[in-house]
Design a protein around this motif. Structure first.
Motif, PDB file in Angstrom:
ATOM      1  N   MET A  72       0.783  -1.174  -0.126  1.00 58.24           N
ATOM      2  CA  MET A  72       0.192   0.052  -0.004  1.00 58.24           C
ATOM      3  C   MET A  72       0.837   1.259   0.002  1.00 58.24           C
ATOM      4  O   MET A  72       1.984   1.298   0.631  1.00 58.24           O
ATOM      5  N   VAL A  73       0.349   2.431  -0.632  1.00 57.34           N
ATOM      6  CA  VAL A  73       1.038   3.544  -0.547  1.00 57.34           C
ATOM      7  C   VAL A  73       1.190   4.396   0.832  1.00 57.34           C
ATOM      8  O   VAL A  73       0.358   3.785   1.601  1.00 57.34           O
ATOM      9  N   GLY A  74       1.895   5.315   1.076  1.00 58.23           N
ATOM     10  CA  GLY A  74       1.849   6.066   2.189  1.00 58.23           C
ATOM     11  C   GLY A  74       3.106   6.164   2.952  1.00 58.23           C
ATOM     12  O   GLY A  74       3.170   6.998   3.773  1.00 58.23           O
ATOM     13  N   PHE A  75       3.970   5.304   2.842  1.00 59.07           N
ATOM     14  CA  PHE A  75       5.311   5.194   3.669  1.00 59.07           C
ATOM     15  C   PHE A  75       6.188   6.352   3.224  1.00 59.07           C
ATOM     16  O   PHE A  75       6.489   6.585   2.215  1.00 59.07           O
ATOM     17  N   GLN A  76       6.725   7.214   4.085  1.00 56.07           N
ATOM     18  CA  GLN A  76       7.760   8.089   3.907  1.00 56.07           C
ATOM     19  C   GLN A  76       9.065   7.434   3.800  1.00 56.07           C
ATOM     20  O   GLN A  76       9.293   6.431   4.077  1.00 56.07           O
ATOM     21  N   GLY A 132      -3.046  -9.466   1.946  1.00 58.45           N
ATOM     22  CA  GLY A 132      -1.859  -9.641   2.631  1.00 58.45           C
ATOM     23  C   GLY A 132      -0.545  -9.625   1.448  1.00 58.45           C
ATOM     24  O   GLY A 132       0.443  -9.248   1.565  1.00 58.45           O
ATOM     25  N   LEU A 133      -0.816 -10.227   0.335  1.00 63.50           N
ATOM     26  CA  LEU A 133      -0.067 -10.827  -0.847  1.00 63.50           C
ATOM     27  C   LEU A 133       0.021  -9.509  -2.266  1.00 63.50           C
ATOM     28  O   LEU A 133       0.600  -9.719  -2.952  1.00 63.50           O
ATOM     29  N   TYR A 134      -1.221  -8.885  -2.020  1.00 61.61           N
ATOM     30  CA  TYR A 134      -1.434  -7.960  -2.993  1.00 61.61           C
ATOM     31  C   TYR A 134      -0.084  -7.007  -3.401  1.00 61.61           C
ATOM     32  O   TYR A 134       0.121  -7.081  -4.618  1.00 61.61           O
ATOM     33  N   ASP A 135       0.665  -6.234  -2.550  1.00 61.14           N
ATOM     34  CA  ASP A 135       1.678  -5.564  -2.759  1.00 61.14           C
ATOM     35  C   ASP A 135       2.871  -6.240  -3.278  1.00 61.14           C
ATOM     36  O   ASP A 135       3.437  -5.935  -4.240  1.00 61.14           O
ATOM     37  N   GLU A 172       8.489   1.276  -8.021  1.00 55.59           N
ATOM     38  CA  GLU A 172       7.997   1.685  -7.002  1.00 55.59           C
ATOM     39  C   GLU A 172       6.555   2.355  -7.492  1.00 55.59           C
ATOM     40  O   GLU A 172       5.729   2.560  -6.922  1.00 55.59           O
ATOM     41  N   HIS A 173       6.784   2.634  -8.823  1.00 51.17           N
ATOM     42  CA  HIS A 173       5.509   3.523  -9.499  1.00 51.17           C
ATOM     43  C   HIS A 173       4.843   2.470 -10.327  1.00 51.17           C
ATOM     44  O   HIS A 173       5.106   1.945 -11.256  1.00 51.17           O
ATOM     45  N   ALA A 174       3.632   1.839  -9.719  1.00 52.48           N
ATOM     46  CA  ALA A 174       2.682   0.907 -10.458  1.00 52.48           C
ATOM     47  C   ALA A 174       1.635   1.562 -11.214  1.00 52.48           C
ATOM     48  O   ALA A 174       1.021   2.443 -10.722  1.00 52.48           O
ATOM     49  N   GLY A 175       1.352   1.186 -12.294  1.00 48.61           N
ATOM     50  CA  GLY A 175       0.298   1.616 -13.223  1.00 48.61           C
ATOM     51  C   GLY A 175      -1.137   0.860 -12.854  1.00 48.61           C
ATOM     52  O   GLY A 175      -1.111  -0.299 -12.134  1.00 48.61           O
ATOM     53  N   LEU A 176      -2.130   1.422 -13.351  1.00 48.58           N
ATOM     54  CA  LEU A 176      -3.553   0.882 -13.313  1.00 48.58           C
ATOM     55  C   LEU A 176      -3.433  -0.724 -13.472  1.00 48.58           C
ATOM     56  O   LEU A 176      -4.094  -1.298 -12.979  1.00 48.58           O
ATOM     57  N   GLY A 177      -2.998  -0.952 -14.677  1.00 47.09           N
ATOM     58  CA  GLY A 177      -2.868  -2.293 -15.159  1.00 47.09           C
ATOM     59  C   GLY A 177      -2.231  -3.170 -14.327  1.00 47.09           C
ATOM     60  O   GLY A 177      -2.777  -4.381 -14.054  1.00 47.09           O
ATOM     61  N   SER A 178      -1.116  -2.789 -13.731  1.00 43.08           N
ATOM     62  CA  SER A 178      -0.333  -3.718 -12.605  1.00 43.08           C
ATOM     63  C   SER A 178      -1.114  -4.185 -11.622  1.00 43.08           C
ATOM     64  O   SER A 178      -1.343  -4.960 -10.961  1.00 43.08           O
ATOM     65  N   ASP A 204      -5.904   2.040  -3.157  1.00 51.77           N
ATOM     66  CA  ASP A 204      -4.572   2.465  -3.422  1.00 51.77           C
ATOM     67  C   ASP A 204      -4.734   3.793  -4.092  1.00 51.77           C
ATOM     68  O   ASP A 204      -4.046   4.780  -3.902  1.00 51.77           O
ATOM     69  N   LEU A 205      -5.608   3.799  -4.887  1.00 51.49           N
ATOM     70  CA  LEU A 205      -5.776   5.102  -5.776  1.00 51.49           C
ATOM     71  C   LEU A 205      -6.288   6.422  -4.942  1.00 51.49           C
ATOM     72  O   LEU A 205      -5.515   7.256  -5.224  1.00 51.49           O
ATOM     73  N   VAL A 206      -7.211   6.077  -4.147  1.00 53.68           N
ATOM     74  CA  VAL A 206      -7.691   7.141  -3.575  1.00 53.68           C
ATOM     75  C   VAL A 206      -6.842   7.648  -2.251  1.00 53.68           C
ATOM     76  O   VAL A 206      -6.764   8.888  -2.170  1.00 53.68           O
ATOM     77  N   LYS A 207      -6.145   6.593  -1.843  1.00 52.08           N
ATOM     78  CA  LYS A 207      -5.074   7.082  -0.923  1.00 52.08           C
ATOM     79  C   LYS A 207      -3.764   7.743  -1.410  1.00 52.08           C
ATOM     80  O   LYS A 207      -3.462   8.854  -0.704  1.00 52.08           O
ATOM     81  N   GLU A 208      -3.594   7.155  -2.440  1.00 48.58           N
ATOM     82  CA  GLU A 208      -2.530   7.931  -3.117  1.00 48.58           C
ATOM     83  C   GLU A 208      -2.731   9.411  -3.584  1.00 48.58           C
ATOM     84  O   GLU A 208      -2.055  10.472  -3.605  1.00 48.58           O
TER      85      GLU A 208
END
Length: 308
Positions: free
Chosen positions: A1-5, A97-100, A111-117, A197-201
């Motif tokens: 998931m996104v969000g880590f500094q 749990g295995l999504y990322d 580090e940059h995942a597109g919508l397709g991925s 993922d997208l909304v949080k990002e």
């Protein structure tokens, strides 16, 4: 998931796996009555078509829950909970749990995942989770669909349900409805995880929110609504097919056609309100709990590894 500094250590795959299963169980404990009400509303109308007694008439989410409490007792709202928790321990651990980790495979470590991925990762983990946890889902649905006021209950307990289904329908009976369930969960997984993922990002990149509880709440709410909207038709077919007596439908597609002919297109959105209330609240509880568990587990690991 996104969000880590940059200075933060992201959670390991093991932490995500354990955290997802635990968070999903917490979410199930909170929202299970809504799920049971959804199942009852989705199968309503089948008894008459099968030539059986019509049974209780359910109207709306809270009306269904009130009717169940009045006619079957409060415990009926949690019928099938044991199988539901078994399902989440195996199911959510894999699909969430295995999504990322799977997403990293499709992006080849970028580090940059597109919508397709993201969509591919959601479909992959969703399908894999169903293949592993389908028997628990079949038993959960059977328990939720069975009214406690019936003269003869189909199953007396979770273990009895697994044993009876395997004996009467063969081992394949425990994987009944796998195809529509894979379709449903591929859709749900993509809608939930990709939307979250997208909304949080978007919230973090626009600096509207920081990576905290309100951000997790907003992203989870959006994920729950999108998942319910796109998955409801497949969910209705899955529920009816898994609950049906052996031989009633020749397959999930025939179940969908029979439902369409008998009750019209609106039948595919039966139980939409409880489905949204359940899935929306489930997503909020699960993602908020999941984010906190990941941080707590990583903090505990860091404290163990820190020198004295």
């Amino acid at each position: 998931m996104v969000g880590f500094q940059p200075g933060e250590v992201p959670p390991t795959a093991a932490v995500k796996f354990v955290g997802a299963g635990a968070a999903a169980c917490v979410a199930d404990l909170v929202t299970f009555p809504l799920d049971t009400a959804k199942v009852r509303l989705q199968i309503q109308g089948e008894a008459k078509a099968a030539g059986g007694a019509p049974g209780a008439r359910y109207k709306g989410v809270f009306g269904t829950m009130a009717t169940m409490v009045r006619t079957e007792g409060p415990g009926s709202l949690y019928s099938g909970l044991a199988a539901g928790l078994q399902r989440q321990l195996s199911f959510a651990s894999v699909r969430i749990g295995l999504y990322d980790s799977v997403k990293q495979v499709y992006t080849k470590g970028s580090e940059h995942a597109g919508l397709g991925s993201r969509l591919l990762a959601g479909c992959t983990t969703g399908a894999l989770a169903v293949a592993l946890a389908q028997p628990t889902d079949v038993v959960k649905v059977r328990f939720q669909a069975q009214a406690r006021t019936e003269g003869s209950r189909r199953y007396q307990g979770t273990v009895d349900a697994y044993r009876t289904i395997a004996k009467e329908e063969g081992v394949r009976g425990l994987w009944k409805g796998t195809a529509p369930n894979i379709a449903r969960n591929a859709i749900v997984n993509c809608a939930e995880l990709v939307t979250y993922d997208l909304v949080k990002e978007a919230l973090l990149e626009s600096r509207l929110m920081t990576d905290n509880l309100p951000c997790h709440f907003a992203a989870a709410f959006g994920a729950g609504f999108c998942a319910t909207l796109v998955a409801s038709p497949v969910d209705v077919v899955k529920t009816r097919y898994m609950n049906a007596a052996p031989g009633r439908y020749g397959g999930a597609a025939r179940c969908a056609l029979a439902t369409l002919r008998r009750e019209g297109p609106a039948a595919f959105y039966k139980g939409f309100t409880p489905a949204f209330l359940r899935l929306g609240s489930w997503n909020v509880v699960m993602f908020v709990t999941y984010e906190q568990l990941k941080r707590a587990l990583m903090a505990a690991r860091a404290s163990r590894e820190a020198p004295f």
